[in-house]
Design an enzyme around this catalytic site. Structure first.
Site, PDB file in Angstrom:
ATOM      1  N   HIS A  92       0.110  -5.406 122.084  1.00 54.04           N
ATOM      2  CA  HIS A  92      -0.490  -5.854 120.815  1.00 54.04           C
ATOM      3  C   HIS A  92      -1.578  -4.901 120.340  1.00 54.04           C
ATOM      4  O   HIS A  92      -2.236  -4.244 121.146  1.00 54.04           O
ATOM      5  CB  HIS A  92      -1.131  -7.247 120.968  1.00 54.04           C
ATOM      6  CG  HIS A  92      -0.149  -8.363 121.122  1.00 54.04           C
ATOM      7  ND1 HIS A  92       0.372  -9.054 120.053  1.00 54.04           N
ATOM      8  CD2 HIS A  92       0.410  -8.908 122.221  1.00 54.04           C
ATOM      9  CE1 HIS A  92       1.203  -9.994 120.495  1.00 54.04           C
ATOM     10  NE2 HIS A  92       1.251  -9.926 121.810  1.00 54.04           N
ATOM     11  N   HIS A 126      -1.116 -13.515 132.912  1.00 53.93           N
ATOM     12  CA  HIS A 126      -0.805 -13.970 131.549  1.00 53.93           C
ATOM     13  C   HIS A 126       0.348 -14.972 131.624  1.00 53.93           C
ATOM     14  O   HIS A 126       0.273 -16.065 131.072  1.00 53.93           O
ATOM     15  CB  HIS A 126      -0.434 -12.753 130.708  1.00 53.93           C
ATOM     16  CG  HIS A 126       0.006 -13.059 129.304  1.00 53.93           C
ATOM     17  ND1 HIS A 126      -0.846 -13.563 128.345  1.00 53.93           N
ATOM     18  CD2 HIS A 126       1.214 -12.926 128.697  1.00 53.93           C
ATOM     19  CE1 HIS A 126      -0.165 -13.717 127.199  1.00 53.93           C
ATOM     20  NE2 HIS A 126       1.077 -13.345 127.389  1.00 53.93           N
ATOM     21  N   HIS A 153       7.652 -14.349 126.684  1.00 51.32           N
ATOM     22  CA  HIS A 153       7.206 -14.827 125.370  1.00 51.32           C
ATOM     23  C   HIS A 153       8.092 -14.287 124.251  1.00 51.32           C
ATOM     24  O   HIS A 153       8.443 -13.098 124.244  1.00 51.32           O
ATOM     25  CB  HIS A 153       5.740 -14.455 125.138  1.00 51.32           C
ATOM     26  CG  HIS A 153       4.792 -15.288 125.954  1.00 51.32           C
ATOM     27  ND1 HIS A 153       3.537 -14.874 126.321  1.00 51.32           N
ATOM     28  CD2 HIS A 153       4.939 -16.540 126.487  1.00 51.32           C
ATOM     29  CE1 HIS A 153       2.937 -15.824 127.036  1.00 51.32           C
ATOM     30  NE2 HIS A 153       3.782 -16.838 127.153  1.00 51.32           N
ATOM     31  N   ASP A 163       1.449  -8.015 127.926  1.00 53.37           N
ATOM     32  CA  ASP A 163       0.214  -8.719 127.576  1.00 53.37           C
ATOM     33  C   ASP A 163      -0.696  -8.888 128.791  1.00 53.37           C
ATOM     34  O   ASP A 163      -1.475  -9.831 128.868  1.00 53.37           O
ATOM     35  CB  ASP A 163       0.535 -10.103 126.992  1.00 53.37           C
ATOM     36  CG  ASP A 163       1.181 -10.003 125.616  1.00 53.37           C
ATOM     37  OD1 ASP A 163       1.270  -8.888 125.060  1.00 53.37           O
ATOM     38  OD2 ASP A 163       1.604 -11.053 125.101  1.00 53.37           O
ATOM     39  N   HIS A 214       7.753  -9.888 129.868  1.00 55.11           N
ATOM     40  CA  HIS A 214       7.549 -11.323 130.121  1.00 55.11           C
ATOM     41  C   HIS A 214       8.266 -12.134 129.061  1.00 55.11           C
ATOM     42  O   HIS A 214       8.759 -11.592 128.079  1.00 55.11           O
ATOM     43  CB  HIS A 214       6.065 -11.661 130.222  1.00 55.11           C
ATOM     44  CG  HIS A 214       5.281 -11.540 128.948  1.00 55.11           C
ATOM     45  ND1 HIS A 214       5.064 -10.331 128.311  1.00 55.11           N
ATOM     46  CD2 HIS A 214       4.662 -12.472 128.179  1.00 55.11           C
ATOM     47  CE1 HIS A 214       4.333 -10.526 127.226  1.00 55.11           C
ATOM     48  NE2 HIS A 214       4.093 -11.822 127.114  1.00 55.11           N
ATOM     49  N   ASP A 236       7.702 -13.299 121.267  1.00 53.03           N
ATOM     50  CA  ASP A 236       7.298 -12.108 120.505  1.00 53.03           C
ATOM     51  C   ASP A 236       7.529 -10.818 121.292  1.00 53.03           C
ATOM     52  O   ASP A 236       7.291  -9.717 120.774  1.00 53.03           O
ATOM     53  CB  ASP A 236       5.839 -12.217 120.032  1.00 53.03           C
ATOM     54  CG  ASP A 236       4.845 -12.332 121.162  1.00 53.03           C
ATOM     55  OD1 ASP A 236       5.110 -13.078 122.128  1.00 53.03           O
ATOM     56  OD2 ASP A 236       3.791 -11.668 121.101  1.00 53.03           O
ATOM     57  N   HIS A 237       8.023 -10.943 122.521  1.00 55.37           N
ATOM     58  CA  HIS A 237       8.379  -9.765 123.324  1.00 55.37           C
ATOM     59  C   HIS A 237       9.875  -9.661 123.614  1.00 55.37           C
ATOM     60  O   HIS A 237      10.341  -8.601 124.022  1.00 55.37           O
ATOM     61  CB  HIS A 237       7.600  -9.754 124.653  1.00 55.37           C
ATOM     62  CG  HIS A 237       6.127  -9.581 124.454  1.00 55.37           C
ATOM     63  ND1 HIS A 237       5.465  -8.405 124.749  1.00 55.37           N
ATOM     64  CD2 HIS A 237       5.203 -10.412 123.933  1.00 55.37           C
ATOM     65  CE1 HIS A 237       4.187  -8.534 124.435  1.00 55.37           C
ATOM     66  NE2 HIS A 237       4.001  -9.747 123.937  1.00 55.37           N
TER      67      HIS A 237
HETATM   68 ZN   LIG Z   1       2.628 -12.899 125.919  1.00 58.45          ZN
END
Ligand SMILES: [Zn+2]
Length: 256
Positions: free
Chosen positions: A166, A111, A55, A128, A53, A57-58
């Site tokens: 995570h 999400h 985001h 996530d 996805h 941080d990915h």
């Molecule tokens: Zn995320």
């Protein structure tokens, strides 16, 4: 035999590698390039990237890694993901010849709306969407949609290794215990998690069978959870979608 390796990244992310004995490896959700470059310096050879996805941080490390290693980057149809070299959607397959690996793409909106998961060689990379003992925040989707996504994942074989984005398991476990106090299997899992974390080790991968036994977001039909939700709402939830939505909202405001 492929081996899943969680590389700690950023604050509490994992970049997953699925590595062959030869050193060739799939890279999942590189939120930064550093840990993958370190693994490459130690002998791993990135063969392809997949992103679950949009985001940062990915995905933030994906463009640099794709360029440096000259490898494809498979990502969902979402213009917010600019690093993609190939787009995937629910029902597609991703082939990684270097690993003799075929991944099934599973659409899991909730999400985020364009979130996908990848399943292959007994491993699930779910970003996530599903965490051990929890699930992701519902930023873009609706309860019915997110619940349907989780049920799609729950239908995979119980032995599936669940590789989440995570390290949230311990905090998730505190919420799980609050909403379903009487679950001895979950208590055992939480004790195992605490022992691992005390030694600085990842609590992941989990297995789908363990999540079905322990994760409240996969257990909303259980009488104990239904009773907790009824107490929390002041009345029984009207249906499963309301139950899931209420449980997700409860977690958002849960004080440890
Ligand atoms: Zn995320």
């Amino acid at each position: 035999m492929l081996r899943a390796i969680p590389l700690p990244a950023l604050n509490d992310n994992y970049i997953w590698l699925l590595a062959a004995p030869s050193g060739e490896a799939l890279v999942v959700d590189p939120g930064e390039p550093g840990p993958v470059l370190q693994a490459a310096a130690e002998g791993l050879r990135p063969a392809a990237i997949v992103l679950t996805h949009h985001h940062p941080d990915h995905v933030a490390g994906a463009a640099a890694l794709a360029q440096q290693f000259g490898i494809p980057c498979h990502a969902p149809h979402d213009e917010r993901i600019t690093a993609a070299t190939a787009r995937v959607a629910h029902g597609d397959q991703v082939r990684v010849d270097a690993l003799d690996l075929t991944l099934d793409v599973i659409g899991v909106p909730g999400h985020t709306l364009s979130h996908v998961a990848f399943h292959g060689a007994g491993h699930l990379f779910c970003g996530d969407t599903l965490f051990s003992l929890g699930c992701g925040r519902m930023f873009e989707g609706q309860p019915a949609q997110f619940l349907a996504s989780l049920e799609r994942l729950a239908a995979l074989p119980a032995t599936t290794a669940v590789c989440c984005g995570h390290e949230y398991t311990e905090a998730n476990g505190r919420f799980a215990r609050a909403v379903e106090p009487d679950n001895p299997t979950r208590d055992l899992r939480l004790a195992e998690v605490r022992a691992l974390r005390a030694r600085g080790l990842p609590s992941l991968p989990s297995t789908l069978g363990s999540e079905l036994d322990c994760n409240p977001f996969l257990r909303i039909d259980q009488p104990g959870l239904q009773a907790s939700l009824a107490r929390h709402l002041g009345r029984p939830p009207q249906d499963r979608n309301e139950a899931f939505g209420a449980l997700r909202l409860w977690k958002d405001t849960f004080k440890q």
